[in-house]
Scaffold this motif. Sequence first.
Motif, short mmCIF file in Angstrom:
data_model
loop_
_atom_site.label_atom_id
_atom_site.label_comp_id
_atom_site.label_asym_id
_atom_site.label_seq_id
_atom_site.Cartn_x
_atom_site.Cartn_y
_atom_site.Cartn_z
N THR A 142 50.85 31.17 24.68
CA THR A 142 50.38 32.32 23.88
C THR A 142 48.96 32.73 24.23
OG1 THR A 142 51.85 31.66 22.07
CG2 THR A 142 50.02 33.16 21.53
N PHE A 200 55.82 36.95 22.34
CA PHE A 200 56.06 37.10 23.77
C PHE A 200 57.45 36.63 24.14
CE2 PHE A 200 51.52 36.39 23.01
CZ PHE A 200 51.03 37.61 23.45
N PRO A 236 52.39 43.79 29.99
CA PRO A 236 51.02 43.35 29.71
C PRO A 236 49.96 44.42 29.99
CG PRO A 236 52.22 41.60 30.80
CD PRO A 236 53.12 42.81 30.83
N THR A 288 55.52 41.80 25.91
CA THR A 288 54.86 41.69 24.61
C THR A 288 55.63 42.51 23.58
OG1 THR A 288 52.72 41.57 25.73
CG2 THR A 288 52.69 42.01 23.36
N PHE A 343 56.16 38.39 31.75
CA PHE A 343 56.53 38.28 30.34
C PHE A 343 56.41 39.66 29.72
CE2 PHE A 343 51.92 37.86 30.25
CZ PHE A 343 51.55 38.58 29.13
N HIS A 378 55.68 32.86 29.01
CA HIS A 378 55.66 33.45 27.67
C HIS A 378 55.40 32.43 26.57
CE1 HIS A 378 59.71 31.77 27.83
NE2 HIS A 378 59.80 31.93 26.52
N PHE A 432 50.54 40.52 35.74
CA PHE A 432 51.50 39.79 34.92
C PHE A 432 52.68 40.65 34.47
CE2 PHE A 432 47.51 37.43 34.43
CZ PHE A 432 47.93 36.18 34.84
N ARG A 491 47.22 32.38 26.99
CA ARG A 491 47.15 33.04 28.29
C ARG A 491 47.74 34.44 28.23
NH1 ARG A 491 50.08 30.95 33.85
NH2 ARG A 491 48.84 32.16 35.33
N CYS A 492 48.86 34.60 27.51
CA CYS A 492 49.48 35.91 27.37
C CYS A 492 48.55 36.89 26.66
CB CYS A 492 50.81 35.79 26.63
SG CYS A 492 52.12 34.97 27.56
#
Length: 500
Positions: free
Chosen positions: A9, A54, A40, A29, A27, A6, A23, A11-12
Amino acid sequence: MQKGMHTDTERCVRAVRSKDARFDGWFFTAVLTTGIYCRPSCPVVPPKPENMVFHPSAAACQQAGFRACKRCRPDTSPGSPEWNQRADAVARAMRLIADGTVDREGVPGLAARLGYSTRQVERQLLAELGAGPLALARAQRAQTARLLIETTTLPMAEIAFAAGFSSVRTFNDTVREVFALAPSDLRARAPKRTPGPAAAPGTPAALSLRLPFRAPLTPDNLFGHLAATAVPGVEEWRDGAYRRTLRLPHGHGFVALAPRPDHIACRLTLTDPRDLTVAISRCRRLLDLDADPVAVDDRLRTDPVLAPLVDKAPGRRVPRAVDEAEFAVRAVLGQQVSTAAARTHAARLVTAYGEPVDDPDPEGGLTHLFPSPGALADLDPGTLALPRARRATFATLVRVLVDGSLRLGVGSDWSEARAKLLALPGFGPWTADVIAMRALGDPDAFLPTDLGIRRAARELGLPSTPAALTAHAAAWRPWRAYAVQYLWATDSHPINLLPT
């Protein structure tokens, strides 16, 4: 402390924009403009990056004041694979929380099992997950409550009790806070389900659930292993499902698990609804549903010998256990004998010392709970149809399990437990490592002395002596337990075939 995904940023954001289900659970959102949090893969149009923050857990989102998305239901995501692939205190704490330790024993009980102070545990969890043990347990209770609200007709007061809430008021307030709906409204929005077969009078009702997993998943060796090694009376394969009895903190239960293309169909019957969360957690662990098959397979594909095996059947899981002590006992009974002989030894033990139960399915064959270590404490090893040395090994194992000098559980330190097992007479590397792999969940446990592994290695052109194979397998770390599954699957043994 480990740095969670998380915190990356960029990549998230990419994962959210591509709605990448791999994913989910890694994590969450949180959307600043709406006050909701999502998985995700949420199907709605992704928000602008500047409106996304995240978090590493649903509990952290809830602590920050965000509500669960009604569309993607982030609370039903597969669990983070982090907790089943790591051996540190945070991962062990998360496994214990999932097994209901905080609800039963409080934060002091959790800390005692980990060997830390409550302050240390709270600090570590807050630093990595953005929430302490109480908040994480509360998020789990909310998820259980939602499941019961949407899939049963239980009165709300019974649901509050079953989900672990201290009062109906706390239950109502938590559901409203997390889901932005009153419990009755949550039930009204739930899709209508076709009712299953009615339970016999006086029999607890069954719950039908869908257990999510990360794709891909190859079920043949997973269910094949469980079916081929099933102990009569405790386990069976029937009507396309693996069924078994469960010993649980407040009572016992029965579960039927069947593979489906996008989920595992789970049918649970419990004598006490308070055991629902624990039962689900143990079934997920049994089938290794929170694994990250993409990460596993990508590493194993780097070996040109394993790559074709992975490409042929990606997503193999490690068949695990619902009761660590039970598996350890069965591992000793199965030392140096065939699968059929191991089943016979275990079945005799079950008939003589197991606790009788009534299968809720009139056509089912489940008759007993597997005997607990306490029930085996007074057993005369001389009555076992085993070689003298193995009878001594069995007696020693039961003794250390009963007196607590050996603790096998979801919160076990893998290295410490393995060392204690190896210190017991009659425990060699194969027994210790198969317990580490199947019961304790160590993803890197390896069995270089196993005859099936050595035969597969020889046929594939890999080194076949234990020392040479171990050296070669260093490149497979930290996923050698999964390499074991791919190697075993080269054989036509029933453990590798999905039963028909």
